[in-house]
Design a protein around this motif. Structure first.
Motif, short mmCIF file in Angstrom:
data_model
loop_
_atom_site.label_atom_id
_atom_site.label_comp_id
_atom_site.label_asym_id
_atom_site.label_seq_id
_atom_site.Cartn_x
_atom_site.Cartn_y
_atom_site.Cartn_z
N GLU A 24 0.86 -1.24 0.09
CA GLU A 24 -0.15 -0.04 -0.01
C GLU A 24 0.74 1.32 0.03
N THR A 25 2.01 1.21 0.68
CA THR A 25 2.86 2.42 0.66
C THR A 25 3.62 2.65 -0.51
N TYR A 26 3.93 1.44 -1.45
CA TYR A 26 4.46 1.60 -2.66
C TYR A 26 3.51 2.17 -3.53
N GLU A 27 2.29 1.70 -3.50
CA GLU A 27 1.10 2.38 -4.62
C GLU A 27 1.04 3.82 -4.29
N LYS A 28 0.85 4.24 -2.92
CA LYS A 28 0.61 5.55 -2.50
C LYS A 28 1.72 6.60 -2.38
N ASP A 29 2.89 6.14 -2.11
CA ASP A 29 4.07 7.19 -1.87
C ASP A 29 5.32 6.88 -2.36
N ILE A 30 5.77 5.51 -2.93
CA ILE A 30 6.77 5.16 -3.76
C ILE A 30 6.87 5.38 -5.15
N ALA A 31 5.89 4.23 -5.47
CA ALA A 31 5.60 4.53 -6.99
C ALA A 31 5.43 5.75 -7.89
N PRO A 32 4.64 6.60 -7.14
CA PRO A 32 4.44 8.07 -7.95
C PRO A 32 5.70 9.02 -7.90
N ASN A 33 6.64 8.67 -6.95
CA ASN A 33 7.67 9.69 -6.75
C ASN A 33 9.13 8.94 -7.01
N LEU A 34 9.20 7.64 -7.32
CA LEU A 34 10.33 7.14 -7.87
C LEU A 34 11.04 7.70 -9.14
N LYS A 35 12.18 8.22 -8.80
CA LYS A 35 12.60 8.65 -10.37
C LYS A 35 12.96 7.60 -11.27
N LYS A 36 13.05 8.01 -12.42
CA LYS A 36 13.39 6.97 -13.55
C LYS A 36 14.80 6.46 -13.42
#
Ligand SMILES: NC(=O)C1=CN([C@@H]2O[C@H](COP(=O)(O)OP(=O)(O)OC[C@H]3O[C@@H](n4cnc5c(N)ncnc54)[C@H](OP(=O)(O)O)[C@@H]3O)[C@@H](O)[C@H]2O)C=CC1
Ligand SMILES: CC(=O)[C@](C)(O)C(=O)O
Ligand SMILES: [Mg+2]
Ligand SMILES: [Mg+2]
Length: 336
Positions: free
Chosen positions: A94-106
């Motif tokens: 859930e943290t990945y979907e909410k906070d990590i994936a949207p902000n992880l740089k290419k």
């Protein structure tokens, strides 16, 4: 230099290049058992570490007091070159979907200390992410303590995705940066680490040994022996026995105990760990391999951890915990 043990390559500090991490913006998500150890050990290995925590985290002040910059999870992921996810397994997806994936740089490096969420496909990182694991084979507080004492905890590393072509080098640098290069670093896969770690903690290290120790304690107290004696015999002395196995294998332990104990060791061990027990262990492994355990664990989480909290409460009230707390209070040398 790297050694070959039973055909496996084991890496040590001389095989690792800390420069693979130096100058990179590193974010450690979580500041608990593993998180505090990785963050502090890497900082003391010369790395630029930021801690990412959720708003209102009780770990926030602790990390700041330890001299680490702290941001919210989402903010800490933004712009990071390396993100290590050291939050509870049940919260990672859930943290990945909410906070990590949207902000992880290419092209960032995304790391884990246990393969659970990637292996069971609860987290599916993007194709451009470099995905790795550094899994200490020991509790986080010992990852920290041994690092401070100049040694380290052996660790596994794995690379799941490697578009940059240098993820293994970065994983080895991470392992060396937390002290594992002093003890040995073994290559594995997310599947193998997940399945062996879950099996080991359930069947041997935690589930098996705790039940054995408490069953022994209960057998003696039920037969009328004093709880303090039962605690000394079945709980306290376990460390002393295991320390000898840790230092020199079963042979060293058995050469230190009496012939009486050694005879009893061989005569009785297989009465308790029977063919039935071994079959049960195989079933435990099968439930891990099929994902049945993972589903059961996550279902309990979604149900408010009712089973976990009920068992935690029951365990805390076990007589051996009460006896032990009083006895340890009188043992000044035990680190609190
Ligand atoms: N414990 C161990 O020794 C080992 C653990 N591992 C693996 O390491 C990982 C971490 O486990 P462990 O160290 O035991 O975890 P802990 O429960 O000890 O610590 C979890 C940390 O994560 C924080 N946290 C919770 N939610 C978030 C969030 N959304 N964003 C940022 N931080 C958050 C918690 O802070 P707060 O609650 O204050 O918000 C806490 O600081 C797991 O994958 C585990 O399987 C691997 C090897 C051994
Ligand atoms: C400490 C460790 O290695 C465990 C038991 O696998 C864990 O805490 O998950
Ligand atoms: Mg483990
Ligand atoms: Mg584990």
């Amino acid at each position: 230099m790297a050694g070959t043990i039973y055909g496996a390559t084991v890496y040590y500090d001389a095989d690792c290049n800390l420069d693979a991490l130096k100058g990179k913006k590193i974010t450690v998500l979580g500041y608990g058992s593993q998180g505090h150890a990785h963050a502090l050990n890497l900082k003391e290995s010369g790395m630029d570490v930021t801690v990412g925590l959720r708003d209102g985290s009780k770990s926030w002040q602790v990390a700041e007091k330890d001299g680490l910059p702290v941001k919210t999870t989402a903010e800490a992921v933004k712009g990071a070159d390396v993100v290590m996810v050291l939050i509870p397994d049940e919260l990672q997806a859930e943290t990945y979907e909410k906070d990590i994936a949207p902000n992880l740089k290419k092209g960032a490096y995304l790391g884990f200390a246990h393969g659970f969420n990637v292996h069971y496909k609860k987290i599916v990182p993007p194709a451009d992410a470099n995905v790795f694991m550094v899994a200490p084979k020991g509790p986080g507080h010992l990852v920290r303590r041994t690092f401070q004492e100049g040694s380290g905890v052996p660790s596994l590393y794995a690379v799941e995705k490697d578009p940059s072509g240098d993820t293994k080098e970065l994983a080895l640098a991470w392992a060396a940066g937390i002290g594992a290069g002093r003890a040995g670093i073994l290559g594995t896969t997310f599947r193998e680490e997940t399945e062996t770690d879950l099996f080991g903690e359930q069947a041997v290290l935690c589930g098996g040994i705790c039940e054995l120790m408490q069953a022994g304690f209960e057998t003696l107290t039920k037969a009328g022996y004093h709880p303090v004696n039962a605690y000394f015999e079945c709980v306290h002395e376990m460390k002393l026995i295991v320390d000898l196995i840790y230092e020199g294998g079963f042979h060293t332990m058995r050469s230190s105990i009496s012939n009486t104990a050694e005879y009893g060791d061989y005569a009785t061990g297989t009465k308790l760990i029977t063919a039935e027990t071994r079959k049960e262990m195989e079933q435990v492994l099968a439930d891990i391999q099929s994902g049945a355990f993972a589903d059961e664990f996550l279902a309990d989480y979604k149900d408010g951890f009712k089973k976990l909290y009920a068992r935690r409460e029951k365990a805390a009230n076990h007589e051996s915990e009460k006896v032990g707390a009083e006895l340890r209070g009188l043992m000044s040398w035990i680190k609190k």
